[in-house]
Every structure is written in structure tokens, then in C-alpha cells.
Scaffold this active site. Structure first.
Site, PDB file in Angstrom:
ATOM      1  N   ARG A 158       0.803  -1.236   0.000  1.00 34.91           N
ATOM      2  CA  ARG A 158       0.000   0.000   0.000  1.00 34.91           C
ATOM      3  C   ARG A 158       0.832   1.282   0.000  1.00 34.91           C
ATOM      4  O   ARG A 158       0.452   2.280   0.615  1.00 34.91           O
ATOM      5  CB  ARG A 158      -0.945   0.028   1.218  1.00 34.91           C
ATOM      6  CG  ARG A 158      -1.934  -1.097   1.275  1.00 34.91           C
ATOM      7  CD  ARG A 158      -2.962  -1.073   0.142  1.00 34.91           C
ATOM      8  NE  ARG A 158      -4.014  -2.006   0.453  1.00 34.91           N
ATOM      9  CZ  ARG A 158      -3.929  -3.309   0.205  1.00 34.91           C
ATOM     10  NH1 ARG A 158      -2.860  -3.804  -0.398  1.00 34.91           N
ATOM     11  NH2 ARG A 158      -4.921  -4.105   0.537  1.00 34.91           N
ATOM     12  N   CYS A 205     -10.206   0.570   3.749  1.00 31.72           N
ATOM     13  CA  CYS A 205      -9.622   0.244   5.048  1.00 31.72           C
ATOM     14  C   CYS A 205      -8.898   1.469   5.598  1.00 31.72           C
ATOM     15  O   CYS A 205      -8.202   2.163   4.854  1.00 31.72           O
ATOM     16  CB  CYS A 205      -8.633  -0.905   4.924  1.00 31.72           C
ATOM     17  SG  CYS A 205      -9.445  -2.498   4.748  1.00 31.72           S
TER      18      CYS A 205
HETATM   19  N1  EPU Z   1     -11.815  -9.917  11.103  1.00 36.11           N
HETATM   20  C1  EPU Z   1     -12.534  -9.885  12.259  1.00 36.11           C
HETATM   21  N2  EPU Z   1     -13.350  -8.810  12.486  1.00 36.11           N
HETATM   22  C2  EPU Z   1     -13.468  -7.781  11.642  1.00 36.11           C
HETATM   23  C3  EPU Z   1     -12.722  -7.806  10.444  1.00 36.11           C
HETATM   24  C4  EPU Z   1     -11.902  -8.896  10.191  1.00 36.11           C
HETATM   25  O1  EPU Z   1     -12.446 -10.785  13.065  1.00 36.11           O
HETATM   26  O2  EPU Z   1     -14.217  -6.841  11.929  1.00 36.11           O
HETATM   27  C5  EPU Z   1     -10.967 -11.084  10.814  1.00 36.11           C
HETATM   28  C6  EPU Z   1     -11.531 -11.902   9.646  1.00 36.11           C
HETATM   29  O3  EPU Z   1     -12.468 -12.829  10.097  1.00 36.11           O
HETATM   30  C7  EPU Z   1     -10.281 -12.552   9.090  1.00 36.11           C
HETATM   31  C8  EPU Z   1      -9.181 -11.523   9.374  1.00 36.11           C
HETATM   32  O4  EPU Z   1      -9.688 -10.667  10.392  1.00 36.11           O
HETATM   33  O5  EPU Z   1      -9.984 -13.724   9.808  1.00 36.11           O
HETATM   34  C9  EPU Z   1      -8.808 -10.738   8.130  1.00 36.11           C
HETATM   35  O6  EPU Z   1      -9.943  -9.994   7.674  1.00 36.11           O
HETATM   36  P1  EPU Z   1     -10.256  -9.752   6.123  1.00 36.11           P
HETATM   37  O7  EPU Z   1     -10.292 -11.052   5.425  1.00 36.11           O
HETATM   38  O8  EPU Z   1     -11.443  -8.882   6.028  1.00 36.11           O
HETATM   39  O9  EPU Z   1      -8.990  -9.025   5.582  1.00 36.11           O
HETATM   40  P2  EPU Z   1      -8.290  -7.708   6.088  1.00 36.11           P
HETATM   41  O10 EPU Z   1      -6.883  -8.071   6.416  1.00 36.11           O
HETATM   42  O11 EPU Z   1      -9.073  -7.007   7.122  1.00 36.11           O
HETATM   43  C10 EPU Z   1      -7.414  -7.035   3.727  1.00 36.11           C
HETATM   44  C11 EPU Z   1      -7.183  -5.695   3.072  1.00 36.11           C
HETATM   45  C12 EPU Z   1      -8.442  -5.219   2.344  1.00 36.11           C
HETATM   46  C13 EPU Z   1      -8.908  -6.283   1.380  1.00 36.11           C
HETATM   47  C14 EPU Z   1      -9.154  -7.602   2.155  1.00 36.11           C
HETATM   48  C15 EPU Z   1      -9.629  -8.745   1.292  1.00 36.11           C
HETATM   49  C16 EPU Z   1      -5.667  -4.215   4.279  1.00 36.11           C
HETATM   50  C17 EPU Z   1      -5.535  -3.159   5.301  1.00 36.11           C
HETATM   51  N3  EPU Z   1      -6.879  -4.695   4.070  1.00 36.11           N
HETATM   52  O12 EPU Z   1      -8.344  -6.796   4.775  1.00 36.11           O
HETATM   53  O13 EPU Z   1      -8.081  -4.068   1.629  1.00 36.11           O
HETATM   54  O14 EPU Z   1     -10.089  -5.891   0.726  1.00 36.11           O
HETATM   55  O15 EPU Z   1      -7.916  -7.979   2.796  1.00 36.11           O
HETATM   56  O16 EPU Z   1      -8.609  -9.204   0.492  1.00 36.11           O
HETATM   57  O17 EPU Z   1      -4.670  -4.592   3.661  1.00 36.11           O
HETATM   58  C18 EPU Z   1      -7.970  -1.663   1.687  1.00 36.11           C
HETATM   59  O18 EPU Z   1      -6.746  -1.788   1.609  1.00 36.11           O
HETATM   60  O19 EPU Z   1      -8.540  -0.541   1.667  1.00 36.11           O
HETATM   61  C19 EPU Z   1      -8.762  -2.864   1.839  1.00 36.11           C
HETATM   62  C20 EPU Z   1     -10.048  -2.800   2.122  1.00 36.11           C
END
Ligand code: EPU
Length: 277
Positions: A158, A205
Site C-alpha cells: 500500500r 480500510c
Molecule cells: N476480522 C474480524 N473482524 C473484523 C474484520 C476482520 O475478526 O471486523 C478477521 C476476519 O475474520 C479474518 C481476518 O480478520 O480472519 C482478516 O480480515 P479480512 O479477510 O477482512 O482481511 P483484512 O486483512 O481485514 C485485507 C485488506 C483489504 C482487502 C481484504 C480482502 C488491508 C488493510 N486490508 O483486509 O483491503 O479488501 O484484505 O482481500 O490490507 C484496503 O486496503 O482498503 C482494503 C479494504
């Protein structure tokens, strides 16, 4: 509203997906000549307006946005090697690449960006980022166009290190031959992973994921979903999204960010660009 040939005064709340921010002078450019004029004074570049938190006081810099002539999606012919204008919307390109049976961009499904902004942020998801397929960019810098290979852009999770005061005008990708069906199946996986993300107004995010962990999970675990300062609220759907419930201000959003950081007790870096603070 003041209107001249190429620029007008508007509100950043109209230009950003979080719908927050005060006055700015928007310079919408349709040619390199106009870009020359627009960038003759201090400026910021806006793409699709996600990933920006703009101050309620607005910004002093000009806000430069590439206009429709830099959206060249209609010229996409389904070739593996493509040059596209920096204002081409990423969602449209992801769809067209799938239809053409070309793989490499499907991990970016659902990312609300235009290509220039996506490169500047090295936009991505868990399934891939722009730098997987990006070969080269053309940018406007110091009054002329230059080409730089992707490796010279300092792309990392990012972030990028573009030359100072530059504007990306075109990007070149190399995609891999596949079939529409195979790309579609990969897209379904990416789509499923995004199902938990909010539909409300947000800037994507808020925080970068700390190494080996998920900011959303940490915020959720700390019990912060639904925490609210005015109209800025931690999304109930996903902890790493701050949503605008109506008329949120940048002051409220920043206050909420500090509350989250204090409650999580870990260093959380913002993914957003802060404008005008
Ligand atoms: N989780 C929770 N509670 C929440 C949110 C997430 O327990 O409220 C847990 C999920 O269950 C999962 C883990 O945390 O086990 C990871 O969550 P998620 O799969 O949603 O992925 P993330 O790491 O939160 C990343 C990127 C997103 C992208 C998603 C899907 C970053 C900061 N975020 O989110 O990118 O859409 O993976 O691939 O890198 C962005 O960069 O703006 C963004 C939205």
C-alpha cells in the site's frame, strides 16, 4: 460556484468517497498542456477519491484530476500487453480482462480506484496487488513526460515512492493468458472475501495491517465496532472501516482514529492520505 475554463471551486466532500472535506480548487485536465498549467502551482492529485481524508478546512493546494480523455478503457483490445490512461477505472478494467480471458488483475476486484491512484497506493487485496502485473508508467514530472519501469516506483504494501510532484498519466500492464471461466472462478473467491465489507460511505480500510495480523480483527477484538464520534463510526460490518453515517467531519474522524489507536494499544498506521491538516 466559481467556474472558469479548466478549474472551479468545489468541496472535497464531493470528491472523496468518505464524503468529508472542505473547499478546494479542482483542476480537471484533459491534455498534457492543461496538466502543465494546472501543475504550475502547488498541487495534490486525486483519483477516485478513496483513501483520502480531507480536512474540513479544505486545502490550499490545487487538486488536479485527470479527465475523461485519460480514461481509455474503450481501447482495451484484450491483448496481454496494455497501455491505458491513468483515469481508467480499475473495476471496469478488471471486468474487461476477465471477459478477454486474461489473468493478473482479478485480485483487485472491488477496489474503488482509477489506475493512477491504484499505482500510487499499490492498491490490492489479499489476492494480489497492482505491482503483480504493472510493467511501466508514464508520468508528467518537471514539465515533461517520462517513462519509469515499475521497479523504479518503490512499490510496497500500500505504498509507492513516486517522483515528487509527479502525475501518472499512463500505465502498462502485462497480463497472462487464461480463460474467462478460470478468471471468473478466481474473482468469485476475491468477491467472497470482500462480502464482510461495508456498503456505507467509507474511504476503504483505514489502517494498514500490522505485520502478520489484521487491523480489522484487532479493532473487532477490542470491542470497537459501532464506536461513534458524531457521524463517524467504526463499521459494524468490518472493524477496519470508518463509515460516514451522514455528516461526519474530519475532526470527528480523527478523534475516532485516536480512540481506536488508544483502545487497541498497538501501533496502527493509517492507509489514507491526510490532506489539509
Ligand atoms: N476480522 C474480524 N473482524 C473484523 C474484520 C476482520 O475478526 O471486523 C478477521 C476476519 O475474520 C479474518 C481476518 O480478520 O480472519 C482478516 O480480515 P479480512 O479477510 O477482512 O482481511 P483484512 O486483512 O481485514 C485485507 C485488506 C483489504 C482487502 C481484504 C480482502 C488491508 C488493510 N486490508 O483486509 O483491503 O479488501 O484484505 O482481500 O490490507 C484496503 O486496503 O482498503 C482494503 C479494504
Amino acid at each position: 460556484m466559481q467556474i472558469t475554463e479548466s478549474h472551479r471551486t468545489t468541496e472535497l466532500s464531493r470528491l472523496t468517497t468518505l464524503r468529508v472535506g472542505g473547499a478546494a480548487e479542482l483542476w480537471e485536465v484533459e491534455s498534457v498542456g492543461e496538466l502543465h498549467t494546472a501543475t504550475s502551482e502547488p498541487f495534490l492529485v486525486i483519483g477516485a477519491g478513496s483513501n483520502v481524508l480531507a480536512s474540513d478546512e479544505g486545502v490550499r493546494e490545487r487538486v488536479v484530476r485527470l479527465g475523461r480523455s485519460f480514461n481509455t478503457l474503450s481501447e482495451f483490445e484484450g491483448k496481454e500487453e496494455i497501455w491505458l490512461g491513468a483515469a481508467t477505472p480499475l473495476p471496469g478494467l478488471v471486468r474487461r480482462a476477465q471477459q478477454a480471458g486474461l489473468s493478473g488483475l482479478e485480485g483487485l476486484l472491488g477496489v474503488p480506484a482509477v489506475l493512477g491512484g491504484a499505482v500510487a497506493m499499490n492498491a490490492g487485496t489479499r489476492f494480489g496487488a497492482i505491482d503483480d502485473t504493472l510493467q511501466e508508467v508514464e508520468l508528467f514530472v518537471d514539465g515533461s513526460l517520462e517513462r519509469l519501469p515499475a521497479a523504479a516506483l518503490g512499490l510496497a504494501y500500500r505504498r509507492s515512492q513516486l517522483p515528487l510532484h509527479s502525475v501518472i498519466t499512463c500505465v502498462r500492464f502485462r497480463l497472462t493468458p487464461s480463460t474467462p471461466e478460470r478468471v471468473q472462478r478466481q474473482m468469485e473467491q476475491v468477491d467472497a472475501a470482500r462480502k464482510g465489507q461495508p456498503k456505507k460511505k467509507s474511504a476503504g480500510c483505514a489502517f494498514k495491517n500490522p505485520q502478520g495480523d489484521s487491523a480489522g480483527r484487532l479493532i473487532d477484538q477490542a470491542g470497537l465496532k459501532g464506536l461513534r464520534v458524531g457521524d463517524a463510526m467504526v463499521s459494524l460490518a468490518h472493524g477496519n472501516f470508518i463509515v460516514n453515517m451522514g455528516n461526519a467531519t474530519s475532526t470527528q474522524v480523527l478523534e475516532l482514529i485516536e480512540l481506536i489507536r488508544a483502545a487497541v494499544g498497538r501501533e496502527l498506521d493509517l492507509e489514507w492520505k491526510l490532506w489539509g491538516f
